[in-house]
Design a protein around this motif. Structure first.
Motif, PDB file in Angstrom:
ATOM      1  N   LYS A 193       0.809  -1.216   0.000  1.00  0.00           N
ATOM      2  CA  LYS A 193       0.000   0.000   0.000  1.00  0.00           C
ATOM      3  C   LYS A 193       0.847   1.273   0.000  1.00  0.00           C
ATOM      4  CE  LYS A 193      -3.636  -2.398  -0.143  1.00  0.00           C
ATOM      5  NZ  LYS A 193      -4.345  -2.488  -1.434  1.00  0.00           N
ATOM      6  N   LEU A 194       1.924   1.229  -0.775  1.00  0.00           N
ATOM      7  CA  LEU A 194       2.794   2.393  -0.920  1.00  0.00           C
ATOM      8  C   LEU A 194       2.733   2.969  -2.327  1.00  0.00           C
ATOM      9  CD1 LEU A 194       5.994   1.100   0.924  1.00  0.00           C
ATOM     10  CD2 LEU A 194       4.321   2.732   1.775  1.00  0.00           C
ATOM     11  N   LEU A 195       1.876   2.412  -3.157  1.00  0.00           N
ATOM     12  CA  LEU A 195       1.882   2.768  -4.571  1.00  0.00           C
ATOM     13  C   LEU A 195       1.528   4.231  -4.810  1.00  0.00           C
ATOM     14  CD1 LEU A 195       2.330   1.440  -7.337  1.00  0.00           C
ATOM     15  CD2 LEU A 195      -0.104   1.029  -7.447  1.00  0.00           C
ATOM     16  N   GLY A 244       6.253   5.582  -3.642  1.00  0.00           N
ATOM     17  CA  GLY A 244       5.732   4.618  -4.606  1.00  0.00           C
ATOM     18  C   GLY A 244       5.776   5.119  -6.031  1.00  0.00           C
ATOM     19  N   LYS A 245       5.390   6.367  -6.238  1.00  0.00           N
ATOM     20  CA  LYS A 245       5.394   6.916  -7.596  1.00  0.00           C
ATOM     21  C   LYS A 245       6.814   7.041  -8.140  1.00  0.00           C
ATOM     22  CE  LYS A 245       1.085   9.460  -6.860  1.00  0.00           C
ATOM     23  NZ  LYS A 245       0.442  10.791  -6.707  1.00  0.00           N
ATOM     24  N   ALA A 246       7.745   7.465  -7.272  1.00  0.00           N
ATOM     25  CA  ALA A 246       9.144   7.573  -7.702  1.00  0.00           C
ATOM     26  C   ALA A 246       9.713   6.205  -8.039  1.00  0.00           C
ATOM     27  CB  ALA A 246       9.973   8.249  -6.614  1.00  0.00           C
ATOM     28  N   ALA A 247       9.409   5.207  -7.210  1.00  0.00           N
ATOM     29  CA  ALA A 247       9.933   3.861  -7.438  1.00  0.00           C
ATOM     30  C   ALA A 247       9.346   3.247  -8.695  1.00  0.00           C
ATOM     31  CB  ALA A 247       9.635   2.980  -6.225  1.00  0.00           C
ATOM     32  N   LEU A 248       8.055   3.457  -8.928  1.00  0.00           N
ATOM     33  CA  LEU A 248       7.411   2.853 -10.098  1.00  0.00           C
ATOM     34  C   LEU A 248       7.974   3.441 -11.389  1.00  0.00           C
ATOM     35  CD1 LEU A 248       5.194   0.731 -10.544  1.00  0.00           C
ATOM     36  CD2 LEU A 248       3.595   2.602 -10.872  1.00  0.00           C
ATOM     37  N   THR A 249       8.147   4.760 -11.426  1.00  0.00           N
ATOM     38  CA  THR A 249       8.703   5.396 -12.622  1.00  0.00           C
ATOM     39  C   THR A 249      10.147   4.972 -12.853  1.00  0.00           C
ATOM     40  OG1 THR A 249       7.277   7.308 -12.207  1.00  0.00           O
ATOM     41  CG2 THR A 249       9.056   7.596 -13.778  1.00  0.00           C
ATOM     42  N   ALA A 250      10.954   4.992 -11.784  1.00  0.00           N
ATOM     43  CA  ALA A 250      12.358   4.592 -11.921  1.00  0.00           C
ATOM     44  C   ALA A 250      12.485   3.133 -12.319  1.00  0.00           C
ATOM     45  CB  ALA A 250      13.100   4.852 -10.608  1.00  0.00           C
ATOM     46  N   ALA A 251      11.610   2.273 -11.806  1.00  0.00           N
ATOM     47  CA  ALA A 251      11.660   0.856 -12.152  1.00  0.00           C
ATOM     48  C   ALA A 251      11.298   0.629 -13.611  1.00  0.00           C
ATOM     49  CB  ALA A 251      10.718   0.065 -11.244  1.00  0.00           C
ATOM     50  N   THR A 253      -6.734  15.318  -9.558  1.00  0.00           N
ATOM     51  CA  THR A 253      -7.436  14.066  -9.838  1.00  0.00           C
ATOM     52  C   THR A 253      -6.433  12.925  -9.811  1.00  0.00           C
ATOM     53  OG1 THR A 253      -9.007  15.264 -11.247  1.00  0.00           O
ATOM     54  CG2 THR A 253      -8.951  12.865 -11.447  1.00  0.00           C
ATOM     55  N   LEU A 254      -6.667  11.995  -8.931  1.00  0.00           N
ATOM     56  CA  LEU A 254      -5.772  10.853  -8.750  1.00  0.00           C
ATOM     57  C   LEU A 254      -6.520   9.569  -9.057  1.00  0.00           C
ATOM     58  CD1 LEU A 254      -4.372  12.008  -5.290  1.00  0.00           C
ATOM     59  CD2 LEU A 254      -3.377  12.488  -7.526  1.00  0.00           C
ATOM     60  N   ASN A 255      -5.769   8.500  -9.251  1.00  0.00           N
ATOM     61  CA  ASN A 255      -6.378   7.206  -9.533  1.00  0.00           C
ATOM     62  C   ASN A 255      -5.809   6.162  -8.596  1.00  0.00           C
ATOM     63  OD1 ASN A 255      -6.259   4.686 -12.037  1.00  0.00           O
ATOM     64  ND2 ASN A 255      -8.063   5.377 -10.954  1.00  0.00           N
ATOM     65  N   VAL A 256      -6.664   5.380  -8.000  1.00  0.00           N
ATOM     66  CA  VAL A 256      -6.255   4.295  -7.114  1.00  0.00           C
ATOM     67  C   VAL A 256      -6.696   2.980  -7.733  1.00  0.00           C
ATOM     68  CG1 VAL A 256      -6.590   3.237  -4.852  1.00  0.00           C
ATOM     69  CG2 VAL A 256      -6.332   5.709  -5.039  1.00  0.00           C
ATOM     70  N   VAL A 257      -5.725   2.137  -8.069  1.00  0.00           N
ATOM     71  CA  VAL A 257      -5.991   0.819  -8.634  1.00  0.00           C
ATOM     72  C   VAL A 257      -5.586  -0.208  -7.591  1.00  0.00           C
ATOM     73  CG1 VAL A 257      -5.603  -0.728 -10.574  1.00  0.00           C
ATOM     74  CG2 VAL A 257      -5.463   1.740 -10.919  1.00  0.00           C
ATOM     75  N   SER A 258      -6.555  -0.915  -7.035  1.00  0.00           N
ATOM     76  CA  SER A 258      -6.249  -1.864  -5.970  1.00  0.00           C
ATOM     77  C   SER A 258      -7.388  -2.863  -5.856  1.00  0.00           C
ATOM     78  CB  SER A 258      -6.060  -1.124  -4.641  1.00  0.00           C
ATOM     79  OG  SER A 258      -5.699  -2.016  -3.613  1.00  0.00           O
ATOM     80  N   ALA A 259      -7.115  -3.967  -5.196  1.00  0.00           N
ATOM     81  CA  ALA A 259      -8.173  -4.938  -4.907  1.00  0.00           C
ATOM     82  C   ALA A 259      -9.189  -4.279  -3.979  1.00  0.00           C
ATOM     83  CB  ALA A 259      -7.580  -6.190  -4.273  1.00  0.00           C
ATOM     84  N   TYR A 260     -10.467  -4.488  -4.247  1.00  0.00           N
ATOM     85  CA  TYR A 260     -11.503  -3.847  -3.445  1.00  0.00           C
ATOM     86  C   TYR A 260     -11.418  -4.242  -1.964  1.00  0.00           C
ATOM     87  CZ  TYR A 260     -14.124  -1.717  -7.284  1.00  0.00           C
ATOM     88  OH  TYR A 260     -14.524  -0.922  -8.330  1.00  0.00           O
ATOM     89  N   THR A 290      -8.856  -4.448  -0.135  1.00  0.00           N
ATOM     90  CA  THR A 290      -7.834  -3.672   0.591  1.00  0.00           C
ATOM     91  C   THR A 290      -7.725  -2.239   0.101  1.00  0.00           C
ATOM     92  OG1 THR A 290      -6.116  -4.447  -0.947  1.00  0.00           O
ATOM     93  CG2 THR A 290      -6.465  -5.740   1.062  1.00  0.00           C
ATOM     94  N   ILE A 291      -8.637  -1.787  -0.748  1.00  0.00           N
ATOM     95  CA  ILE A 291      -8.513  -0.447  -1.320  1.00  0.00           C
ATOM     96  C   ILE A 291      -8.683   0.633  -0.247  1.00  0.00           C
ATOM     97  CG2 ILE A 291     -10.943  -0.024  -1.923  1.00  0.00           C
ATOM     98  CD1 ILE A 291      -9.887   0.971  -4.674  1.00  0.00           C
ATOM     99  N   HIS A 292      -9.339   0.284   0.872  1.00  0.00           N
ATOM    100  CA  HIS A 292      -9.500   1.272   1.945  1.00  0.00           C
ATOM    101  C   HIS A 292      -8.149   1.673   2.542  1.00  0.00           C
ATOM    102  CE1 HIS A 292      -9.477  -2.668   3.901  1.00  0.00           C
ATOM    103  NE2 HIS A 292      -9.006  -2.066   4.969  1.00  0.00           N
ATOM    104  N   GLU A 293      -7.181   0.761   2.503  1.00  0.00           N
ATOM    105  CA  GLU A 293      -5.848   1.103   3.010  1.00  0.00           C
ATOM    106  C   GLU A 293      -5.186   2.155   2.128  1.00  0.00           C
ATOM    107  OE1 GLU A 293      -3.459  -2.342   3.763  1.00  0.00           O
ATOM    108  OE2 GLU A 293      -5.185  -3.543   4.386  1.00  0.00           O
ATOM    109  N   ASP A 294      -5.392   2.049   0.814  1.00  0.00           N
ATOM    110  CA  ASP A 294      -4.860   3.075  -0.086  1.00  0.00           C
ATOM    111  C   ASP A 294      -5.530   4.418   0.168  1.00  0.00           C
ATOM    112  OD1 ASP A 294      -3.044   1.537  -2.043  1.00  0.00           O
ATOM    113  OD2 ASP A 294      -4.863   0.344  -2.073  1.00  0.00           O
ATOM    114  N   ILE A 295      -6.832   4.384   0.431  1.00  0.00           N
ATOM    115  CA  ILE A 295      -7.559   5.625   0.724  1.00  0.00           C
ATOM    116  C   ILE A 295      -7.033   6.243   2.015  1.00  0.00           C
ATOM    117  CG2 ILE A 295      -9.829   6.581   1.280  1.00  0.00           C
ATOM    118  CD1 ILE A 295     -11.053   4.394  -0.491  1.00  0.00           C
ATOM    119  N   HIS A 296      -6.812   5.412   3.026  1.00  0.00           N
ATOM    120  CA  HIS A 296      -6.265   5.916   4.301  1.00  0.00           C
ATOM    121  C   HIS A 296      -4.886   6.534   4.110  1.00  0.00           C
ATOM    122  CE1 HIS A 296      -8.916   2.922   6.774  1.00  0.00           C
ATOM    123  NE2 HIS A 296      -9.592   3.944   6.307  1.00  0.00           N
TER     124      HIS A 296
END
Length: 815
Positions: A189-191, A196-203, A544-551, A553-559
């Motif tokens: 839940k660091l995406l 998370g954004k820096a790691a995803l782009t660099a990866a 405007t942001l987008n959260v892609v996650s399993a429903y 556990t998506i509340h953890e991303d919202i938190h």
């Protein structure tokens, strides 16, 4: 390899007079192959389930299946190994595993977003480059140490030729597994944090660099000096694909996708192109996966890519690819490390192999001013290895470039780099208790001149329209502006990385926009709606942001997103929407579960918005009714209503419901049970004092100085008085109800009524007002205040969870 022996077996030919001479495949080979696939897939799923608490990628579980069959384990029993993988079945499983690998590379190319790579900023590109250059410099020295430390008197000796081994050893250390990094970030839940954004782009950039190095250097380890012709011809092939074939494919496929003419027959020809391109690059002397990757890279994205992934992902990645990766595990002979005199020094080499990429990333992040903790985490994430490293190791094994001990050392290091990432990152960013540390997490405590930060969560454009209308009522001014973070919630399905990569940025309005996927088109529509709202109001800032996650556990991303954005209010859409007949109908039951999960441990106040066409009502003549019973939720609801009352044209009526006689009785059963489970129970008398104080302040400041605000009181003596009062208030009419959720009330009246609630997340009053039987046409905002825990949904619906034991939050910050 030096100790490799040939394997021979007999084949009965049924058709000796024909060109294609073979045995009865359906009887002799198909059952064996089917059993091998079932065995590998079933065990990999079992290992994945076992490793799930450690957040390990599927790659590790698939390799574990092969490692289970090595000599130290089941491989020591020859009969078992030969039963699962008989000699006459090895060739078939090898062919299928390589086909799966080719399609795996094709899907990897299909999910890479070239626009993201070409438009990347300096920071992630520099970090990715540093993570490649430094390991390339250190790798030869580590290989030399490995050769020096290893005892060549052992049973398994090292390779004699070292030049090709140097090359592949170095390449393995430089690559990064982008799909594995995305999976790790999603699981932890660091995406959607800065890290998370820096790691995803660099990866993503690092993996692109890895493909380039693979194309340019691996042919030299296969073909020697003549590989220069292989490299030049492969580069020519790639140029032709990008500049000649890609425009043709884009026009043809976009037209067919737009007209929805792409059927299974035509899709088969598209998939056959994977094998054709793979065959071409294999003939050119590079490797078949290069052609497959390039082919996926030149095909159009959007709806077409989503369609191709949906029909090929399960087959290629679910059934065939595990055969290949389990083969890597079978070759891992750890005994070759420990059955020699200098095994401690060899283990030291394994550990040192994990260091170069981490050190280089730390240095790069220090240069950009990032904290050491974030730099270490980023280094660990970029040190994660994936399919690319295993493919290189497979080439080294098949070509006898490395010996059994060298393969064991480098493979052990690759697995160690990947396995330890999730536990270490989880330990570094272990959630810490952060309760009552920031008064800005409630609107009641927010200063009048402070910026109000709202996180609005939506699942579709219709909900976005309703959210915009309720946010508009919050009365944004230059003295007290509003910063809105609009979150479009998308369920994580299919190829995780494909979705994550596709949603890193908003969809661009360039040619081919008609072929956006459904989720991309929805995101663009939502972004346009919120952007238009922001342009119309100077005191409103929007993201405007987008959260892609399993429903689940998506509340953890919202938190986590709300914590990082320091929001004071999370707005959630109700799981029902207004039908054409005027009744509320269920949109998705899953949305209800998400709302309940968010409310239980939210890092700030939460509001659930029940939209009954609220956007159609002009804000210059808006009537708001706020029934006030008492408790922290009602005070937060009053704070919101008070703020909205400052909007020109809005009329606010506050009705305080005062409990008397039977209605004041405390539900002692809930209190007794709560004391056994929780650390504290909300003190009723203390809450009543706070209610009186806040109501007095409201009446003195607002009611006496504003004709658009009215206040009245009404008595309630028994259970049946609450619905009766609400029915009486409904007769007066209003456009919007604002009520407190009321989870902290321990009144027997409300605990009895709560047992009959269909939607406990709305509380007693909210559930009544939202019921179709109540017959209201007014919209509803139900508020839960931060600081008193969240409601526990289940057996004891009215108990209170405390912040001291129940809520943990995670804050990740990058500079």
């Amino acid at each position: 390899m030096a100790n490799t022996i040939p394997a021979c077996y007999e084949v009965s030919v049924l058709n000796p007079s024909r060109i294609w001479q073979t045995d009865n495949v359906l009887k002799s080979e198909l059952p064996i192959l089917a059993f091998q696939i079932v065995f590998t897939v079933a065990l990999s799923r079992l290992f994945f389930f076992i490793y799930k608490p450690l957040h390990q990628p599927r790659l590790i579980s698939q390799i574990s299946v092969g490692f289970l069959l090595t000599p130290p384990l089941l491989g020591r029993y020859t009969a078992i190994f030969e039963f699962i993988f008989p000699v006459n079945g090895v060739l078939n499983v090898e062919v299928l595993s390589h086909i799966g690998l080719i399609y795996y590379a094709f899907l990897s190319g299909l999910e890479v977003n070239l626009d993201t790579i070409l438009q990347v900023k300096k920071k992630p590109a520099s970090i990715a480059a540093a993570g490649i250059i430094f390991p390339m410099v250190m790798a030869p020295g580590l290989y030399a140490l490995h050769r020096k430390f290893y005892d060549n008197k052992a049973a398994n000796q090292l390779e004699e030729s070292t030049s090709n081994a140097y090359l592949l050893w170095t390449l393995v250390l430089t690559v990064t597994g982008f799909p594995v990094v995305a999976h790790t970030l999603s699981e932890l839940k660091l995406l959607y944090t800065g890290l998370g954004k820096a790691a995803l782009t660099a990866a993503m950039i690092s993996e692109t660099y890895g493909w380039i190095l693979f194309t340019l250097l691996v042919p030299f380890s296969i073909n020697g000096k003549i590989a220069v012709y292989s490299v030049l011809s492969t580069i020519l092939f790639i140029v032709v694909c990008i500049f000649v074939l890609r425009p043709i494919f884009l026009r043809l496929i976009d037209r067919k996708t737009d007209k929805e003419e792409l059927d299974d027959k035509q899709s088969l020809f598209v998939l056959m192109g994977v094998l054709a391109c793979s065959y071409i690059t294999d003939i050119l002397g590079t490797h078949g996966i290069v052609g497959a990757f390039v082919y996926g890279l030149i095909l159009p994205h959007g709806r077409f890519a989503e369609f191709i992934m949906s029909i090929s992902d399960d087959f290629a990645c679910g059934f065939l690819a595990p055969l290949f990766f389990s083969g890597n595990g079978m070759r891992l002979m750890l005994t070759s490390i420990f059955y020699q005199a200098h095994w401690p020094l060899t283990l030291l080499i394994v550990l040192l192999l994990c260091v170069p990429k981490i050190l280089s990333t730390l240095f790069a992040t220090f240069f950009f001013g990032m904290r050491t903790r974030d730099g270490l985490a980023l280094g660990l994430l970029l040190n994660t290895k994936g399919a690319m490293a295993l493919i290189m190791l497979n080439i080294a094994w098949d070509r006898a470039i490395v010996s059994i001990p060298t393969y064991a050392v480098i493979t052990s290091a690759v697995l160690l780099m990947t396995v330890v990432v999730s536990p270490i990152i989880n330990a570094i960013y272990k959630p810490r208790k952060r309760f009552e540390q920031n008064k800005l997490k409630t609107i009641q405590k927010l200063r009048l001149d402070a910026e109000l930060r709202i996180q609005a969560c939506v699942h579709n454009t219709r909900q976005a329209t309703g959210m915009i209308s309720i946010i508009e009522s919050f009365n944004a001014t230059r003295l007290s502006p509003i910063h809105v973070f609009a979150l479009y919630l998308t369920e994580l399905t299919g190829r995780a990385v494909a979705l994550l990569a596709a949603h890193m940025e908003k969809p661009s309005s360039q040619p081919g926009v008609q072929n956006l996927t459904k989720s991309e088109a929805e995101l663009q529509s939502i972004a346009n709606a919120f952007d238009a709202f922001g342009e119309a109001h100077d005191a409103v800032r929007l993201e405007t942001l987008n959260v892609v996650s399993a429903y689940a556990t998506i509340h953890e991303d919202i938190h986590n997103s709300a914590n990082e954005k320091r929001t004071s209010l999370i707005l959630l859409p109700f799981h029902k929407q207004l039908s054409s007949e005027g009744a509320l109908e269920v949109t998705s039951v899953v949305y209800k579960d998400i709302n309940q999960n968010v409310m239980q441990h939210a890092p700030c106040s939460v509001g659930i918005f029940v939209d009954r066409d609220f956007g159609s009502i002009p804000k210059m003549n808006l009537r708001i009714l706020m029934p006030f019973v008492g408790g922290p939720d009602d005070r937060e609801a009053l704070a919101i209503a008070w703020r909205m009352a400052g909007h020109p044209g809005i009329h606010l009526s506050v009705v305080r419901i005062i409990l008397f006689d039977e209605a004041t009785e405390v539900d002692t059963s809930i209190e007794a049970e709560a004391q056994g489970i929780l650390s504290t129970v909300v003190d009723s008398e203390k809450q009543k004092e706070l209610d009186d104080e806040y109501i007095s302040s409201f009446r003195l400041t607002a009611v006496n100085n504003d004709d658009s605000i009215t206040f009245s009181e009404i008595d309630a003596h028994a259970d049946e008085d609450i619905p009766a009062i609400l029915n009486e208030l409904e007769k007066n009419g209003c456009d919007l109800y604002i009520v407190g959720q009321g989870n902290c009330r321990n009144s027997r009246v409300f605990s009895n009524l709560l047992k009959w609630c269909d939607c406990p997340e709305l509380g007693v009053i909210g559930d009544i007002l939202a019921s179709n039987d109540f017959g209201s046409r007014s919209s509803l905002l139900v508020v839960q205040q931060y600081g008193y825990g969240g409601m526990v949904f289940g057996k004891n619906l009215n108990q209170v969870t405390t912040n001291n034991v129940g809520f943990e939050s995670l804050v990740v910050k990058t500079e």
